[in-house]
Every structure is written in C-alpha cells, then in structure tokens.
Write an enzyme that holds these catalytic residues in place. Structure first.
Site, PDB file in Angstrom:
ATOM      1  CG  ASP A  69      -2.258   0.680   0.906  1.00 49.62           C
ATOM      2  OD1 ASP A  69      -2.361   1.877   1.228  1.00 49.62           O
ATOM      3  OD2 ASP A  69      -3.171   0.049   0.337  1.00 49.62           O
ATOM      4  CG  ASP A  78      -3.295   2.201  19.598  1.00 51.41           C
ATOM      5  OD1 ASP A  78      -2.836   1.345  20.376  1.00 51.41           O
ATOM      6  OD2 ASP A  78      -4.518   2.347  19.401  1.00 51.41           O
ATOM      7  CG  ASP A 110       9.392   4.114  -0.677  1.00 50.35           C
ATOM      8  OD1 ASP A 110       8.568   3.847  -1.567  1.00 50.35           O
ATOM      9  OD2 ASP A 110       9.717   5.278  -0.368  1.00 50.35           O
ATOM     10  CG  HIS A 124      -5.276   3.883   1.686  1.00 50.46           C
ATOM     11  ND1 HIS A 124      -4.979   2.576   1.352  1.00 50.46           N
ATOM     12  CD2 HIS A 124      -6.598   4.036   1.431  1.00 50.46           C
ATOM     13  CE1 HIS A 124      -6.068   1.969   0.896  1.00 50.46           C
ATOM     14  NE2 HIS A 124      -7.070   2.839   0.929  1.00 50.46           N
ATOM     15  CG  ASN A 138      -2.364  -0.109  23.787  1.00 49.74           C
ATOM     16  OD1 ASN A 138      -3.569  -0.162  23.538  1.00 49.74           O
ATOM     17  ND2 ASN A 138      -1.532   0.637  23.084  1.00 49.74           N
ATOM     18  CB  VAL A 232      -7.432 -12.662  -6.111  1.00 49.86           C
ATOM     19  CG1 VAL A 232      -7.632 -11.424  -5.246  1.00 49.86           C
ATOM     20  CG2 VAL A 232      -6.046 -12.660  -6.731  1.00 49.86           C
ATOM     21  CB  SER A 300      -9.311   0.140   1.097  1.00 48.83           C
ATOM     22  OG  SER A 300      -8.959   0.488  -0.208  1.00 48.83           O
TER      23      SER A 300
END
Length: 467
Positions: A69, A78, A110, A124, A138, A232, A300
């Site tokens: 992504d 977090d 990357d 995203h 936590n 998929v 997504s």
C-alpha cells in the site's frame, strides 16, 4: 537512494505493546460510541467480525502479512512496532547482505522512492495496518482485529495513492520471497496488468492467500483490478446494518463481504487521505477522530477486516495454506442478500467463529458468472456461464424478477448442468414466452450434506425480447 540510519529504524521497531489490564480489552474506542456524533459503537466494524474480544492468539507471531500500500507510520503510539517484520539476514550498513537486490531492507521496502524506509505520508496504509494489528489491550486508542501478527510494510503506492504496475509486481514477489502467509491488496486498479497478474499467480501457487478489494464503483458490473484474478479473495463492503454499502462494487467475482463504512483506525501523522481524493462533499479534517485516529469508508478497509480474520484463523490452524484459508473463509461465510452466492455479497459475511470450525472440504466451488448469446442449430440461445463441481449433480432454476427485485415462480430447468464454462443453454423463445420480461434470476444449485442446497444466484438484465 536514501537510506535510514540503524538507530532510526531499529530503535523504533523495538517498542512493544504492553497490556494495561490483564484479561480484558482496555482500548477506550473498543467500548465507546458517538465519537463523531454517530449512533453506532466507535469500533462497530471490528466488533462485527470478531466472535470474542481481540486478545492475541497463541501462534499469532508466526503469521506474516504483507501490506502492499502507501507504507505504514510505524512511529504511531498505537502501532505494535515490535510486530514489524525483521529481515534477520540484513543489516543497515550500505550493503545488500542477503543478495536480494535491496540494500539495508531491514523492515520492508519503499518501491516508490526506492529506499529502505516504507514510511507512510498518505495515511491509507497506516489505516489498514491499524485495522489488522493495532496495539490491543494497552489502554490506548483502538484494538486490532488480529493483535500479535507480524506486518511486512511494502510501499508501492504514492502519496496520492496511485501505484505503478512494476512496483506492485515487485512488492508481491518480495512478499513471496519473505514467506508471507497473506498479502493485503487494497489498491484501486481498473485492470491488472500482465506483470501484476503473473506475480499474483506466483503468490497463489506458492500457497499465499491474496486478499483484494472489490472496488468502490457500484456501477461497474465487471470485476476490476486484482479482484477478478484466479485465486484472489475479493472483498466487498457492508454497512452497520450488514447490507452491501451503496458505494461497494457488485459483480460476480465478489467472494466475501465485510464491514467497510466508518471504520475507525490509526491516522498517520498529519495525514488526511480522504482529502487527497478531491471528494467535493468532504470537509478537510472531518474524518479525524481524537488524537491520532481516523475514520474512513471503502472496500479497502473491508479487505483489511478479512485479512485480520484470515490471520486469526491462520494462527489457530497452521495446517492451512492460502487455498485452505480461502476455502474455509468462503465455506463458513454467513449468507446475506440473495440466497447462496450472489454478486452483491459473494458467499456472504466473513465469520471468524465459523471459519475456525470449518474444513476446506466444506467449500463447494460453484458459481454463475454471467450470460452470453449463441446460435445452436439455427436457434438463438442464452448461455449460462460459470462453474459447477463435476462430481455433483447440479441443477438450474430460473424465474422473472418483478419491479421490487424479487423473483417468484422459479422453475427448474430440465436439461442437465455441465461443469462449465457453459453450464446450460436456454432458447430465447422460452424466455420470450414469459411476458416479455427484461430481468431474470437464475440459480445454480447442488445438494449438500446439511440438507440446504449449495447455491449461486445471478440476476441479469436482458434486452427486451421480440415475440
């Protein structure tokens, strides 16, 4: 190429999520409601797919998920930085220690900037990462669907969310080489390119479960992007009522449906990715919730929900490969919309509780995938396309659809069903005799041990037939 220092990467990756209260989920957003003046619980989506509180499962650290992504903001308070994948064969020393073609790739890569730092500047990818594996119990923020799993961030999409085909294909191959269990592909694409399809095929043949978003264009009848590729798992989005969200794609390749509306997750520092889409009715910053959190809608995020559930099943059932995981998720889905498999929700809503109990052999691969016209012995016939098991006697029912979208007086087609791709042929004259109806419903059915037949439903708008 710009490399990140050893201190910057590895010191950040050493931080762990520690429980605040043993034996309970203490994340405040998991129990709260109304944080953006909505009536539902803040984490309604995560709670909808979980059969129990999302405490870490034994073996969850053995499950590795590739998130292809926009990268991940692994500095978020977090985010479980201790769950970042680590390339033990590589050090940050300016050399390609493991000989894989990537220098100093200690936590991923990357593919946009060609660096070893898959940091997210869009938001995203971080949102997806939080849905799957945010720090849980936590005492801070949200709970992840699959706490404790490991994440491999592979940045293949730019700041604006666009992704080059060669970057996506390279990221998929990197993930396979890293022995991931699951690949999450929440990237938009009108059609997969040849190099992407080849890479995905390699992943599927290697036993990796590839999960892709079905898309956010409800008007598009044909499958788009990666969702229609063989092997998929394609995911549509539902709203808080459990129905398909109005924006979610509806086509014959949808396999599962999962919550995808107002999904609360992590916000990468300073980002507002909905604003990047140029949506005319969006007020900048209105999706930001509290300090460091964000809500968004789309297939997504439904895909990330399914990825989280799949990871929990994989942690509990290590004997399952990608095909086995896919089979139990589809076989155990809870039916919504039309009976059986349909183009709105596929096999139904993903169910963690049922998937943990299902067996791969419970899955029956039958589906209506479309229609076509052909001439046989001088007569025009409607061809029903799809697939049916060769060792099961299947049958087809058909009926007219009224203005309310309901089919009544379904009748059984007498002709036997083949295994596909052409399941049956129906003379157009048979349909023309039925009040010149324009919309028809077809059902492919096969017997099951449980008594209720396996079925796949397809509604088709036909041209007005001449008598």
């Amino acid at each position: 190429m710009t490399r990140v220092t050893l201190t910057a990467l590895l010191s950040a990756a050493s931080v762990l999520c520690l429980p605040a209260v043993a034996g309970s989920v203490s994340d405040p957003y998991f129990a709260s409601a109304g944080s953006w003046q909505q009536k539902s619980l803040d984490q309604w989506a995560a709670r909808a797919v979980l059969a129990e509180e999302p405490v870490p499962l034994a073996g969850s650290q053995s499950v590795l998920i590739a998130l292809i992504d926009t990268g991940v903001d692994y500095t978020h308070d977090d985010f479980p930085r201790g769950s970042l994948w680590r390339n033990e064969a590589e050090s940050v020393n300016g050399r390609d220690d493991d000989g894989n073609g990537y220098v100093d790739d200690v936590i991923g890569w990357d593919f946009v900037g060609d660096t070893n730092n898959p940091m997210d500047q869009s938001g995203h990818g971080t949102h997806l990462a939080g849905i799957i594996a945010a720090c849980t119990d936590n005492g801070v923020g949200i709970a992840g669907v699959a706490p404790g799993v490991r994440l491999l961030p592979l940045k293949a999409a730019s700041f604006a969310g666009s992704a080059r085909a060669d970057a996506v294909a390279a990221a998929i191959r990197y993930a396979v080489a890293a022995s991931v269990d699951i690949i999450n592909l929440s990237l938009a694409r009108d059609a997969a390119t040849a190099i992407e399809a080849e890479a995905i095929d390699e992943a599927v043949r290697a036993g990796v479960l590839v999960i892709a978003s079905a898309g956010n264009d409800a008007r598009r009848a044909a499958p788009s992007g990666y969702a229609g590729l063989p092997g998929v798992l394609a995911v549509a989005a539902s709203d808080s009522s459990g129905e398909r969200a109005g924006f979610s794609a509806a086509n014959v390749e949808v396999d599962l449906i999962a919550p995808g509306v107002d999904v609360l997750s992590l916000r990468a520092t300073g980002t507002d990715f909905i604003n990047l889409t140029g949506r005319t009715n969006y007020e900048a910053g209105s999706a930001v919730v509290g300090e460091g959190y964000y809500r968004a809608s789309g297939t997504s995020f439904a895909t990330a929900m399914v990825t989280g559930v799949a990871a929990r099943v994989a942690a509990a059932r290590s004997e399952l490969d990608g095909a086995g995981l896919s089979a139990v998720l589809m076989a155990s889905a809870r039916d919504v919309a039309a009976d059986g498999i349909d183009q709105h929700s596929g096999h139904g809503a993903v169910s963690l509780a049922d998937a943990l109990r299902a067996a791969p052999e419970d899955f029956v691969d039958l589906r209506l995938t479309g229609t076509g016209l052909a001439e046989v012995d001088g007569e025009i016939v409607l061809e029903l396309l799809g697939r049916a098991p060769e060792d099961i006697d299947a049958w087809i029912e058909l009926g007219q659809v009224d203005e309310g979208g309901n089919a009544s007086k379904m009748r059984r087609l007498a002709d036997p069903v083949s295994a596909g791709p052409v399941l049956a042929r129906i003379p157009l004259s048979d349909l023309a005799a039925s009040n010149n109806a324009e919309r028809w419903q077809f059902r492919l059915l096969a017997p099951s041990a449980a008594g209720t037949p396996h079925s796949s439903t397809l509604q088709v708008l036909l041209p007005r037939l001449q008598p």
